[in-house]
Structure formats: structure tokens, C-alpha cells
Design a protein around this motif. Structure first.
Motif: not given
Lengths: 499, 351
Positions: A401-418
Motif C-alpha cells: 500500500n505504501i508503494q501504491k501511494i507512490i504509484l498514485a502520486r506519480s502516475l495519477g497525473h498522466a506522466p510522459e516518462v516513468v
């Protein structure tokens, strides 16, 4: 022959959580026994009880048929039990021999030459290849693990517990470790290997005990079972779907372009030696390699935490500023850090963690807009199925779930590069699967994804292209469809592949 | 065999608010030994220390007056500690504020009181910031340990004060090493009749409430807390860690400076070398006992003021030394720090 160790009805509770629930576990002399289960299944707890680190709430332990009470590791060691943890307990500045003898000196005065001779004899008698006079801090991870094994053997251990011993090793080192374990077995020693990797169970063990949610769900002879059957026991589901990247056709424009990075660390070591790579939109590029070959430094540069000595990085044609994490995330670079505890602030709430990276969007004249912070958190918690309330402290969550926080925060806003560094390290199968799906979704969206992982299986599963990193530069490139695992393995360890 | 086991693991939630209470109880148990030694009954002493001052109006007012400087230094220390900057220099920063305030006050002849007092507060805040600047810069540029620099600068400041008072500022009338008296219009008004509770108490409460709001409700405050909890993660999240820590260090110094202004403007009306009996260090106790939260800091400032006032009663009634309150405060800090470990460990009784 009677079992050398028998644990009966072991129960251990931590508050409301029952980590071990009436577990029966036994080990025969001279067997290699795998203890299999997902993270949180109770494997480590059970073994820490056996090593005297925890006291069980109920149940008994018998060694050679005699009931014993192990209230400290010292007592466990005397009873012939050795434990090699994932986190080595070594003094980096001491030699191998000093580390081995430390805590078991036998007399008040030390005789350095006698000491290294006895340690050398112990090592030689077990065919452990190691220089006993080497400084431990200079050894590779695989060699340090050997020192830990040697330490246990020096204390006359009869049963060696190894906690996820392969997690830190390269493919070649894993084979070497297994050879060592077989030698020990040949001497009549027993080995318990804690793992959640099925291939290891079949590679090394004779018997396997599967734990799920603190209970034993099965105990079988390895040769009588199949990977599918064990996997099912382990996760408790009928089928395990595996996210897999199968469509390698897409070829968008280059979105992440890394040119000739060079980086010297604080101690003057050259960590990146002219590393170049590019990632196109809709492409997952996997960087495979043994830990310590420049992956961490590459990730530090790309996530805005470090500046290289020279070289350049562009994102969608715009130059990436160095040592400016804010600017990097503004360029729509999603960042999944190597160590998730350095990406999430455990003592702040989930909702604060979900907004801190873009705090300026949640601020009016320096004042926090709490309604918007809460709404953002609720939306992301729903979208990413985070099992938590917005106001829970992040550190009370599970690793997944901690990793999901990171995913949500970073992937939640349509990134160009991951930039995904070790995105599933330490996660259980369910959470790993989830992370993989999210990365594949980003590929579908057309994001450029750089996956840096020490888990070769993960790289093979997800990548369109595989790069091998060795000593700070890219040593080889493979297209996913014609990647050869032995060639990748050879490149990872510095050998030249026979083309 | 009874067997005490200490395991790593968070304390249960119900225990956390009790931690300061446990610290206080343990401290009094320890101090009882000294009280017995001084020839008094610990129960009488606890009554004198904790209850008696609350029963009389004048003593209650004294508590507010005594809480004023340590509330300010407590807030000052807490602001810095929250982001992991260990400012031990509140004592020196307090004197820096006092010097500037005295200078403004002495030269404030003819100004309206609002202007004079306002200028003193501003000058004191700036002086505290200025004295905090050097260690803060050394920390952010060169990573020089602020614990050492801020602590040593306290002694430097005491020498500066002494040099001023024995040199250019020696009172021309009495010849004593104290500054001239500040102008009448610069003296803080008393806010409770027939007491020595002055405007500084209101300033202290307003500052504490403002810092409370800042830490809880502003981006700056959230970022400070993030830095204090996990510096690396804060950096990863794009928080300009060095700039924020520098700002917090200066604000901390400024607030400590205000404590000095209050003592000059509201109590003594001139600068003397013994202006502060260690208010800056008491601030560390106040901040720690208050768990670096503003409600906690306010409560613990009042509590320590109560003990200080109670020690005077105990001295009068039971003939125990006034220094008892110093001993209690020092013991309280050590016990609090020890008890705070309960936050991270569980203690189990086993067979």
C-alpha cells in the motif's frame, strides 16, 4: 530418523495480528527445506522464534526430541541453530576472520594469525572460497553472504536458516550459493531456506512447507509437487494471472534521451562511465544488472537527486535540470524511488503524502487547501485501491500500500516518462502484479518507461527492450523477443557474450 | 523466572498522550528522595509545588508572568526542532533581542507607546534572527553541526552583554553594570491589575497560536514537518530542504529574541547580565515535554512556571532550597527523553 527440529502448535500474536497460528514445522537431519509463502505469511516470524528472537505465545520447540526454550539467539546458537538474515550483521572495517570470530572469541586475548588459520580451516573444510584476511567492506554482496554462512558454521551450527538469501544475488552467485548449500547438506547439515520464489524451491529443496496468513497450508516433498500447485497454495487463488508485455510493435518518438553520463561518487569512484540510453513513447526499457553497477546513481540523476560530472538528459526534447526534484516532476517525469521509505514520509498522513510532490497546487497564498487535499486523496485512494483512510499515518500501511501511494502520486497525473526503480522489491505476488499492470497501462497511454530492476524475471516479463548495465555503462542491448537469459546473465557479470 | 523483554515496535496509541504524565510522575518520585534529604515530607512538597500556587490569585498571576519567557523560548526551540535543526542557542538569541530592545527602549523618549513597543518587538526579533544567522548559514552551506555552534555562541553573547554593561552602557547614575532604564513610554503595560503580568504574555500566546497555525495549516509548516520526519524523502518530493531549514532557524532565533524583549520591556526595564536564569535552556525542556506541538508547548510552559512558583512557596513553608525547581526541571528533561523511547519500544513481562 527423528526430526532434528520440531516446532509444534506455534502461535505468535502481535497485537491484533496473529502472525503464526498453530504452526507445525519439522526438519530432518541433512535436508534442505524450503519455507515458502508471500510476504506477511509468517515465515520470518516463525524462524525468528526458532532463533530465539521472539517468544511464542503458545506451542513448543523440540531439538532432537528434547523440549527446549530458546529465549535468546545465544541459546539458539548453543543449540546448533544458525541464522543468515537478509541484512548482514558484519563490521565492514574488520577482516573476514575477525568478523567470523567476533562474539565467539573463546579467550580474552586474540591471536590474529591463529585466528585466521582456524577460520581458514573451517572455510576450507567446507569448500568455501574466501580470503579470510580480506576487509569485509570491500567484498561483494555474495562474498559477504558467504562470510555470514561461515560465521554460523564456525559456531558449529547443525541447522542453518537462510532468510531470502537470493534476494541480493546475481544469477551466477545464486548458483554458487546453492553449490555451497549442497556441500553443507553432504556433511549432514540441515538448511531452512525462506523464499517466495518457486524456481528456487525446485532448484534446491527436498521438502517444502507453504505458509499463508500465518497458517501451514501444505507440506510436501518437492519432487511430488509442481510450481502451479505450490503457487496456488501460496496465494490461495485458483489461477495466477501474469501481466506480460506482448506487444512490442509500438515505436513513438524518443521521450527520454540520456547521453554520455559520467558520475564520480564522494569517495572518488567512477560510478557512471559514459552511460547512454533512450526510451521511446509506449516502450518499456528494462535495465538489468547486478546491484552496485551504477543503477542507483543513474536513478539519482534521473530523479533529480544528483548531478553527473558530465552528460545530458532530455525529456521530450527539453533538458532535464539536475539536482532539482521539483523541476523534474514538473517535466511530467513520474518517479518511483529505489527505496520506498525515501519516497514516502511515514509520520505524515496518507493525504499529505499524496499531495506533497505537487504541494503548490494545493496551496493558496501559502495556506493549505484542506478540502482539495482531502478530495485528491480520496480520488487517488479509490483509483489505486489503496487500503487506507486519508488521515492514516503512512507508516501504518503495508509495503504494497505504501508503494501504491507512490504509484498514485506519480502516475495519477498522466506522466510522459516513468522512472521505475526496483518497483516491486519486497512486495508480495498480489502487489507485484498490481505494479506490473500499472506500468503496462502507462505503456498503453504512450508514456516512456525506464524500468531499473535487479529482478531479471520482472525485466523479461515487462520490457520491450532490455539493456544490461555493467560498471556504469550499458554493456548490451536485447530486443525482448530474442533475449537470451544466459547471454544477459553473462553480460551482467562482465563476461563477453559469445555472439 | 520473571523476565523483562524489550521489543522494537510502536507503543499502543492509548499510551502516547500519557507519556508526559508518566514523565512527570517518575520525576517527582525521583525528586522525593532529595526532598526527604532536605528534611521535608514529599507529600507536603508536592502540595506546595503543584497545588498551593493555584489556590491564590497573586500566585496564579505570577505563574503567567513566569510562563511568558519560557513559552517564547519553548516555541522558538520547537520551531527549529520540528524540522530537525537543533537550536540550542535560544539563550544567546534571547540576549540579542534584549540588547536591541534595551537600545530602542532607552532611545524611545517621546514616541507614542504603541510605536515604541512595536519598534522594540521588531528590533528584538531581528536581533534574535541575526544571532541565529551565523550557525544557520554554517549549517546550510557547510553542514557544520548546529548543536555545537549555537551552544557556544551563547557564551559569546554573555561576554558581549558583559562587555556592554561594563563599558559603554554602564548605568551613568548608579555605576552598576546595568543599562540605563528604558523610557516610560517603552515599558510594557501590565495586563492584570496588581500583578506583574505584562503585555509580553499576550505576545507569547499570539506567537504560539501563530506558529500552531503555521505548522498545521500552511505549506511552509507542512514542509518543515516533512523535513523533520524524513529529510531524504522531503528532498525527493522537491522540498528545498536547505532553504526551509534556514528559514526555520531564523524564525526560531527571532522568537527567542522576543523573549528577551519581554524581560527588558515588561520586567526589568533595563538590560542586566542576569536577565535570564537560563530561559533559553528551559525552552528546550518546554519544547521536549510539549512533544514539539503548540498545545503541548503552551501547557508545559505553564506547568514549569507552576513548579517555579511552587518552589518559592515550598522554600517559604518547608525550608527546602529554591533550587529544587531547577533540579526538577533538569530531571524532567532527562526522564522525558527516556520515557519518549516508550514510543518506539514495547516492554513485555514474560515468564
Amino acid at each position: 530418523m527423528p526430526p532434528i527440529i520440531e516446532m509444534r502448535g506455534i502461535t505468535k500474536r502481535f497485537g491484533a495480528l496473529t502472525a503464526n497460528d498453530g504452526i507445525d514445522f519439522s526438519i530432518e537431519p541433512g535436508e534442505i527445506h524450503a519455507l515458502l509463502g508471500e510476504n506477511g505469511a509468517g515465515k520470518s516470524t516463525l524462524m525468528k522464534i526458532l532463533y530465539g528472537l521472539y517468544q511464542p505465545d503458545a506451542g513448543e520447540i523440540r531439538i532432537n526430541g528434547q523440549p527446549v526454550r530458546l529465549t535468546s539467539p545465544a541459546e539458539a546458537i548453543v543449540s546448533g541453530i544458525g541464522f543468515v538474515s537478509q541484512h548482514f550483521a558484519l563490521v565492514p572495517k574488520f577482516t573476514v576472520a575477525e568478523n567470523v570470530v567476533l562474539g565467539h572469541e573463546g579467550s580474552r586475548t586474540l591471536h590474529p594469525t591463529a585466528m585466521s588459520t582456524t577460520v581458514m580451516e573451517t572455510a576450507a573444510s567446507l569448500r568455501l572460497l574466501i580470503d579470510v584476511n580480506a576487509i569485509v567492506g570491500r567484498l561483494s554482496v555474495g562474498e559477504q553472504q558467504r562470510v555470514e554462512i561461515l560465521k554460523a558454521l564456525y559456531r558449529d551450527c547443525k541447522v542453518l536458516i537462510m532468510d531470502e538469501p537470493t534476494a541480493v544475488l546475481a544469477p551466477g552467485d545464486i548458483a554458487a550459493l546453492f553449490d555451497i548449500l549442497r556441500v553443507l547438506q553432504g556433511r549432514g547439515m540441515s538448511v531452512i531456506i525462506i523464499t517466495h520464489k518457486l524456481d528456487e524451491v525446485f532448484a534446491i529443496s527436498q521438502r517444502v512447507t507453504v505458509l499463508r496468513l500465518g497458517k501451514v497450508v501444505g507440506e510436501v516433498r518437492t519432487q511430488d509437487s509442481t510450481p502451479a500447485a505450490l503457487a496456488q497454495m501460496m496465494v490461495g487463488r485458483q489461477t495466477v494471472t501474469v501481466a506480460r508485455n506482448t506487444d512490442h510493435r509500438r515505436q513513438d518518438a524518443v521521450k527520454l534521451d540520456v547521453r554520455d553520463l559520467r558520475l564520480t561518487d564522494k569517495r572518488g569512484g567512477l560510478r557512471l562511465r559514459g552511460l547512454s540510453l533512450e526510451v521511446r513513447g509506449g516502450e518499456i526499457v528494462g535495465v538489468a544488472g547486478v546491484a552496485g553497477n551504477g543503477q542507483s546513481e543513474l536513478v539519482s540523476v534521473l530523479t533529480g537527486m544528483a548531478a553527473p560530472d558530465s552528460g545530458s538528459v532530455t525529456v521530450g526534447g527539453a533538458p532535464l535540470p539536475f539536482r532539482d526534484p521539483k523541476a523534474v516532476s514538473r517535466l511530467k517525469v513520474a518517479r518511483i524511488p529505489e527505496d520506498r521509505l525515501k519516497g514516502v514520509i511515514g509520520d505524515l498522513s496518507v493525504q499529505d503524502n499524496l499531495m506533497l510532490e505537487s504541494v503548490e497546487d494545493f496551496t493558496r497564498m501559502g495556506h493549505l487547501d484542506r478540502a482539495r487535499i482531502r478530495a485528491n486523496a480520496e480520488a487517488l485512494i479509490r483509483a489505486f485501491q489503496i487500503k487506507a483512510a486519508p488521515t492514516d499515518l503512512a507508516r501504518t500501511l503495508s509495503g504494497g500500500n505504501i508503494q501504491k501511494i507512490i504509484l498514485a502520486r506519480s502516475l495519477g497525473h498522466a506522466p510522459e516518462v516513468v522512472i521505475a526503480a526496483q518497483p516491486t522489491r519486497g512486495l508480495d505476488i498480489g502487489a507485484t502484479e498490481y505494479v506490473h499492470q500499472k506500468l503496462l497501462e502507462q505503456k498503453e497511454r504512450g508514456a516512456a518507461i525506464l524500468l531499473i530492476s535487479e529482478d531479471l524475471e520482472e525485466i523479461l516479463l515487462l520490457s520491450d527492450r532490455i539493456l544490461v548495465i555493467y560498471e556504469g555503462r550499458i554493456a548490451g542491448t536485447f530486443a525482448a523477443q530474442d533475449a537470451q537469459i544466459d547471454q544477459i546473465g553473462a553480460l551482467m557479470t562482465g563476461a563477453h557474450p559469445h555472439a | 523466572m520473571l523476565n523483562l523483554k524489550i521489543e522494537r515496535g510502536p507503543a499502543p496509541l492509548w499510551l502516547r498522550p500519557l507519556i508526559p504524565v508518566i514523565a512527570v510522575v517518575v520525576t517527582f518520585a525521583l525528586v522525593s528522595v532529595l526532598i526527604l534529604w532536605a528534611g521535608a515530607s514529599p507529600f507536603d512538597a508536592v502540595y506546595q509545588l503543584l497545588i498551593n500556587p493555584l489556590t491564590r490569585t497573586s500566585a496564579r498571576a505570577d505563574i503567567l508572568m513566569m510562563a511568558t519567557p519560557i513559552l517564547l523560548t519553548g516555541v522558538a526551540v520547537a520551531v527549529a526542532f520540528v524540522c530537525g535543526y537543533y537550536n540550542i542557542g535560544a539563550e544567546g538569541q534571547l540576549y540579542a533581542g534584549a540588547i536591541f530592545a534595551a537600545w530602542v527602549g532607552v532611545n524611545a523618549e517621546g514616541l507614542p507607546p504603541v510605536v515604541a513597543i512595536g519598534l522594540m518587538l521588531i528590533a528584538g526579533f531581528l536581533a534574535g534572527m541575526l544571532w541565529a544567522l551565523l550557525p544557520a548559514l554554517l549549517k546550510s552551506w557547510l553542514s557544520v553541526d548546529e548543536v555545537v555552534t549555537t551552544l557556544l555562541l551563547n557564551s559569546v553573547m554573555l561576554f558581549i552583554v558583559s562587555a556592554l554593561l561594563n563599558g559603554p552602557w554602564r548605568d551613568p547614575v548608579s555605576g552598576w553594570p546595568q543599562s540605563p532604564t528604558i523610557a516610560l513610554n517603552a515599558q510594557f503595560p501590565v495586563i492584570i491589575a496588581r500583578s506583574r503580568v505584562h503585555l509580553g504574555f499576550i505576545v507569547a500566546v499570539v506567537v504560539a497560536l501563530a506558529v500552531w497555525w503555521m505548522l498545521a495549516r500552511t505549506r511552509f509548516g507542512l514542509e518543515l514537518r516533512a523535513i523533520g520526519k524524513n529529510r531524504e524523502a522531503a528532498q525527493f518530493l522537491g522540498i528545498p530542504v536547505r532553504r526551509r531549514v534556514l528559514a526555520a532557524a531564523l524564525i526560531s532565533g527571532g522568537i527567542a529574541g522576543l523573549a528577551g524583549v519581554g524581560e527588558v520591556g515588561g520586567i526589568h526595564y533595563y538590560l542586566i547580565g542576569s536577565l535570564s536564569p537560563g530561559f533559553g535552556y528551559t525552552g528546550i525542556i518546554v519544547a521536549t515535554l510539549g512533544a514539539l506541538t503548540m498545545p503541548g508547548v503552551m501547557l508545559s510552559a505553564l506547568f514549569l512556571a507552576l513548579i517555579n512558583r511552587g518552589a518559592i512557596s515550598a522554600n517559604r513553608e518547608l525550608d527546602v532550597p529554591v533550587y529544587l525547581s531547577d533540579v526538577i526541571q533538569a530531571a524532567l528533561l532527562l526522564v522525558t527523553l527516556a520515557v519518549l523511547l516508550l514510543n518506539r519500544y514495547r516492554i513485555r513481562w514474560g515468564r
